[in-house]
Design an enzyme around this catalytic site. Structure first.
Site, PDB file in Angstrom:
ATOM      1  N   HIS A   1       0.832  -1.206   0.000  1.00  0.00           N
ATOM      2  CA  HIS A   1       0.000   0.000   0.000  1.00  0.00           C
ATOM      3  C   HIS A   1       0.867   1.257   0.000  1.00  0.00           C
ATOM      4  CE1 HIS A   1      -3.629   2.342   1.618  1.00  0.00           C
ATOM      5  NE2 HIS A   1      -2.615   3.180   1.804  1.00  0.00           N
ATOM      6  N   GLU A   2       1.783   1.315   0.964  1.00  0.00           N
ATOM      7  CA  GLU A   2       2.602   2.529   1.104  1.00  0.00           C
ATOM      8  C   GLU A   2       3.566   2.695  -0.066  1.00  0.00           C
ATOM      9  OE1 GLU A   2       1.972   4.873   3.131  1.00  0.00           O
ATOM     10  OE2 GLU A   2       0.398   3.682   4.060  1.00  0.00           O
TER      11      GLU A   2
ATOM     12  N   ASP B   1      -5.600   7.840  -1.786  1.00  0.00           N
ATOM     13  CA  ASP B   1      -6.469   7.117  -0.852  1.00  0.00           C
ATOM     14  C   ASP B   1      -7.893   7.610  -1.063  1.00  0.00           C
ATOM     15  OD1 ASP B   1      -4.590   5.467   0.596  1.00  0.00           O
ATOM     16  OD2 ASP B   1      -3.844   7.297   1.524  1.00  0.00           O
TER      17      ASP B   1
ATOM     18  N   HIS C   1       2.169   4.481  -2.984  1.00  0.00           N
ATOM     19  CA  HIS C   1       2.017   5.931  -2.820  1.00  0.00           C
ATOM     20  C   HIS C   1       3.220   6.712  -3.348  1.00  0.00           C
ATOM     21  CE1 HIS C   1      -1.758   6.195  -0.822  1.00  0.00           C
ATOM     22  NE2 HIS C   1      -1.384   5.742   0.347  1.00  0.00           N
TER      23      HIS C   1
END
Length: 349
Positions: free
Chosen positions: A299-300, A312, A303
């Site tokens: 997820h990170e 998000d 980014h």
């Protein structure tokens, strides 16, 4: 004497009045200096007040003004309609899990909570320039019920106006470290071991997601669940993202363990690769599986600007599925959709 019909009407009216008076309510006010010289002095306070007649447990979302994490919490515009660019962090957050962990603020009727925010940590005014700015805080709040279910309340909001002159550059984000081995900042030996295990599993997730994307060039259940209706262009987008994510070893990241936010998993500054800040919920998560430590790293990593610069738009599996169905163009740029596709739990082919 009142007739039966009149008594019934009065009872209904009284019940309605009680329901109205007992309705939950919140007000949100931003205050601060009327003028500052240099954006580093632009500090505002957000005050949330319970205006209803019942005690509320307000979730401590990183996008909420209740959180001190420098996320994109404020709408800031000048007289020309220009806004500073966002230069803060993007975080992983699962509202239901945060509720279970007790990451909320309890406000009795009439009670307030005030949190100070340094806007120079999250916004760059250099392009929008000097001038008078209206600063309004995000007014969407999630309320935790006794059974940990969540309701949404929109607070009545009052903005603040400030004249900003002088230096407009945001406070510099901490720098990263590009090396062959992981770097740890304020991480215990136990945390380091947990992160090493998570990094290994995240690498496997990333490689498997890329392999699957490369070998499946049409609609599949797994693809459409998380990224919606298949198009070659959107498939190319997510393949590019996973290629970038898997192309740099998670075991070479910089991991910072200083975050104390209990309900947030992790966050990154998108342009500060490869630094990941780990928060309270991360350490409560399993190594693999849904909303896992390994998945959090996926997820990170998504980014980071170099890996695709995901947003998000929604949090959680339910929200990610709905986004894939309703807005595939956003789903291919939503971090949780990338995580859940990689975790593939429950497994789909």
């Amino acid at each position: 004497m009142f007739s039966s019909s009149v008594r019934t009407a009065l009872f209904a009216l009284a019940a309605s009045a009680v329901a109205v008076s007992a309705a939950p309510g919140l007000s949100l006010k931003v205050t601060g200096p009327s003028a500052v010289n240099g954006v580093s002095n632009l500090k505002v306070s957000a005050t949330l007040t319970n205006t209803g007649d019942e005690t509320l447990k307000v979730l401590n979302d990183p996008l909420s003004p209740l959180s001190t994490i420098p996320a994109n919490t404020f709408a800031i515009t000048n007289a020309d309609g220009a806004s500073p660019s966002f230069a803060g962090v993007k975080a992983k957050f699962v509202p239901q899990r945060a509720a279970e962990l007790g990451s909320y603020v309890t406000l009795a009727p009439g009670e307030s909570k005030t949190v100070e925010h340094d806007l120079s940590e999250a916004y760059d005014f250099s392009a929008s320039g000097e001038g008078s700015y209206d600063v309004e805080a995000r007014n969407v709040f999630q309320i935790v019920q006794d059974d940990n279910k969540l309701d949404t309340i929109y607070a009545s909001a009052e903005a603040h106006t400030a004249e900003v002159v002088g230096s407009l550059t945001p406070r510099a984000a901490p720098t990263g470290h590009m090396g062959k081995r992981a770097t740890f900042r304020s991480c215990s030996s136990t945390q380091q071991s947990q992160l090493n295990a998570a990094a290994t599993s995240a690498q496997t997730y990333a490689a498997n997601a890329l392999s699957y994307a490369n070998s499946h060039t049409s609609a599949t259940t797994r693809y459409t669940t998380w990224f919606g209706a298949y198009t070659a262009a959107r498939h190319t987008t997510i393949t590019s993202h996973y290629s970038n994510i898997s192309g740099y070893s998670f075991s070479s990241y910089t991991f910072d363990c200083t975050c104390t936010d209990a309900g947030t998993y992790a966050y990154v500054y998108p342009d500060t690769f490869p630094v990941v800040y780990l928060c309270g919920a991360f350490w409560q998560a399993p190594v693999t599986g849904t909303d896992s430590r390994a998945g959090t790293l996926i997820h990170e990593s998504s980014h980071f600007t170099r890996n695709g610069g995901t947003e998000d738009y929604v949090y959680g599996q339910s929200g990610a599925r709905s986004l894939a169905s309703s807005n595939p163009a956003n789903a291919v740029f939503n971090a949780d959709n990338h995580e859940y596709f990689a975790e593939n739990n429950p497994a789909q082919s």
